[in-house]
Design an enzyme around this catalytic site. Structure first.
Site, mmCIF file in Angstrom:
data_model
loop_
_atom_site.group_PDB
_atom_site.id
_atom_site.type_symbol
_atom_site.label_atom_id
_atom_site.label_comp_id
_atom_site.label_asym_id
_atom_site.label_seq_id
_atom_site.Cartn_x
_atom_site.Cartn_y
_atom_site.Cartn_z
ATOM 1 N N ARG A 140 1.073 -1.199 0.162
ATOM 2 C CA ARG A 140 -0.058 -0.345 -0.177
ATOM 3 C C ARG A 140 0.580 1.304 -0.255
ATOM 4 N NH1 ARG A 140 -2.156 -3.516 3.763
ATOM 5 N NH2 ARG A 140 -4.291 -4.642 3.453
ATOM 6 N N LYS A 165 -2.348 -3.347 7.401
ATOM 7 C CA LYS A 165 -3.964 -2.604 7.750
ATOM 8 C C LYS A 165 -3.966 -3.816 8.638
ATOM 9 C CE LYS A 165 -7.834 -1.796 5.380
ATOM 10 N NZ LYS A 165 -8.437 -1.216 3.766
ATOM 11 N N HIS A 271 -2.995 4.208 -5.758
ATOM 12 C CA HIS A 271 -2.849 2.568 -5.458
ATOM 13 C C HIS A 271 -3.159 1.481 -6.330
ATOM 14 C CE1 HIS A 271 -4.711 0.215 -1.687
ATOM 15 N NE2 HIS A 271 -6.218 -0.288 -2.205
ATOM 16 N N ARG A 274 -0.951 -1.457 -6.933
ATOM 17 C CA ARG A 274 -1.281 -2.653 -6.480
ATOM 18 C C ARG A 274 -2.501 -3.373 -6.287
ATOM 19 N NH1 ARG A 274 -1.954 -4.677 -0.490
ATOM 20 N NH2 ARG A 274 -3.984 -4.716 0.174
ATOM 21 N N HIS A 297 -3.999 -8.834 2.958
ATOM 22 C CA HIS A 297 -5.779 -9.427 3.091
ATOM 23 C C HIS A 297 -6.966 -10.249 3.947
ATOM 24 C CE1 HIS A 297 -6.498 -7.941 -1.762
ATOM 25 N NE2 HIS A 297 -6.157 -6.956 -0.461
ATOM 26 N N TYR A 306 -10.563 -9.529 -7.826
ATOM 27 C CA TYR A 306 -9.262 -9.649 -9.222
ATOM 28 C C TYR A 306 -9.047 -10.471 -9.744
ATOM 29 C CZ TYR A 306 -6.710 -5.976 -5.860
ATOM 30 O OH TYR A 306 -7.111 -4.854 -4.904
#
Length: 324
Positions: A140, A165, A271, A274, A297, A306
């Site tokens: 990120r 995150k 972003h 990414r 994630h 995706y």
């Protein structure tokens, strides 16, 4: 008889509670912003004297008059719920009934490999190196900006992403093409660090209580930011004057100029690199679980978004027009 000191003001209490829970500075600023707007919207009434009707009327005002997005509206609600539960110590039944705005489900903007190459060709210097790291590692924006020297392993070609995150660490690859340019950058960075040390200005910010636990760490080479600002600045929380990491907005502006120069109509941001990283790995045949770990994630369902790129056109269905 000694007079008791008055209790701290509401926003001061809010900031103290946010810092106690180790929330980020950006979250602190947003929560303070929304609580201040909430209080002003209702004529400076104290939140303890208000409840569900006032919260709902404020959120309605944001949506109807302010025309804010659902995510912004939900951010304001999160700030108010934090205020009532954590600062005022109230957990009333109406809090469970406040309805969050329905968030739109949108597909991410993804560049083709040719488009990524066109953008990166137009980005040089520090910003070019950072943009290539974004695309080459899947990190990120703020993870690249906050990268520390000690977390880059040139021998194993790995980068350890710290405190990503969800306050999670993970490991991603260091592209072979970036090893030499990054080492050259660190030679320059080491000279700057030595100059700062000579001036007694080599201290760097450490998260949470690490500075107390390791008092010499802020002055160690390994803890320094890889990408730093050109000058010193005041820490908004501690007030300490030191060299901070580079401003992420500068990279965002450089990326915008490169996208425009490449004549790409897509609204691509840092972003987007990414998103493109994940998409191109899927197209190359890598499994979804591996990509999930590289991206950090928590749920594979987040990574599944995706997979839409694996279908050419709508769900891989050929248009009847093409058969004419």
């Amino acid at each position: 008889m000694q007079a008791t000191a008055p209790p701290p003001k509401l926003l001061v209490q809010l900031r103290e509670k946010i810092r106690l829970k180790h929330y980020s500075l950006s979250t602190e600023r947003q929560y303070v912003h929304w609580v201040r707007r909430f209080v002003l919207f209702h004529g400076k009434r104290h939140p303890a004297d208000m409840g569900a009707p006032e919260v709902e009327s404020f959120l309605t005002h944001l949506a109807v008059e302010g025309n804010v997005s659902s995510s912004t509206q939900n951010q304001a609600l999160s700030a108010l719920l934090f205020l009532y539960r954590e600062v005022l110590g109230l957990d009333l039944p109406w809090m469970q009934d406040v309805v969050r705005a329905k968030r739109s489900v949108r597909l991410p903007v993804v560049l083709t490999q040719a488009e990524v190459a066109a953008v990166l060709e137009r980005m040089t210097g520090l910003h070019g190196l950072m943009a290539r790291l974004l695309y080459g590692t899947g990190m990120r924006l703020m993870e690249v900006v906050r990268l520390r020297v000690k977390d880059v392993d040139f021998e194993r070609l790995e980068i350890v992403v710290r405190d990503g995150k969800g306050a999670k660490d993970r490991v991603t690859m260091l592209p072979r093409k970036l090893a030499a340019p990054l080492q050259e950058h660190l030679v320059w960075r080491r000279r700057l660090f030595e100059d700062d040390t000579a001036q007694g200005m080599a201290g760097v910010y450490l998260p949470d209580a690490l500075e107390c636990k390791y008092p010499n760490a802020p002055y160690a080479w390994g803890w320094q930011y890889v990408f730093v600002a050109e000058s010193y600045s005041l820490d908004p929380r501690s007030g300490a004057l030191r060299r901070h990491h580079t401003d992420e907005k500068a990279l965002q502006r450089a990326m915008k100029k490169a996208v425009q120069a490449a004549n790409i109509a897509k609204p691509a941001t840092p972003h987007t690199l990414r998103h493109s990283f994940a998409t191109h790995l899927l197209q190359s045949g890598y499994d979804i679980r591996t990509i999930q770990e590289l991206l950090g994630h928590a749920d594979v369902a987040t990574t599944m978004i995706y997979t839409h790129v694996l279908n050419q056109g709508g769900k891989g269905v050929a248009s009847p027009l093409d058969a004419l």
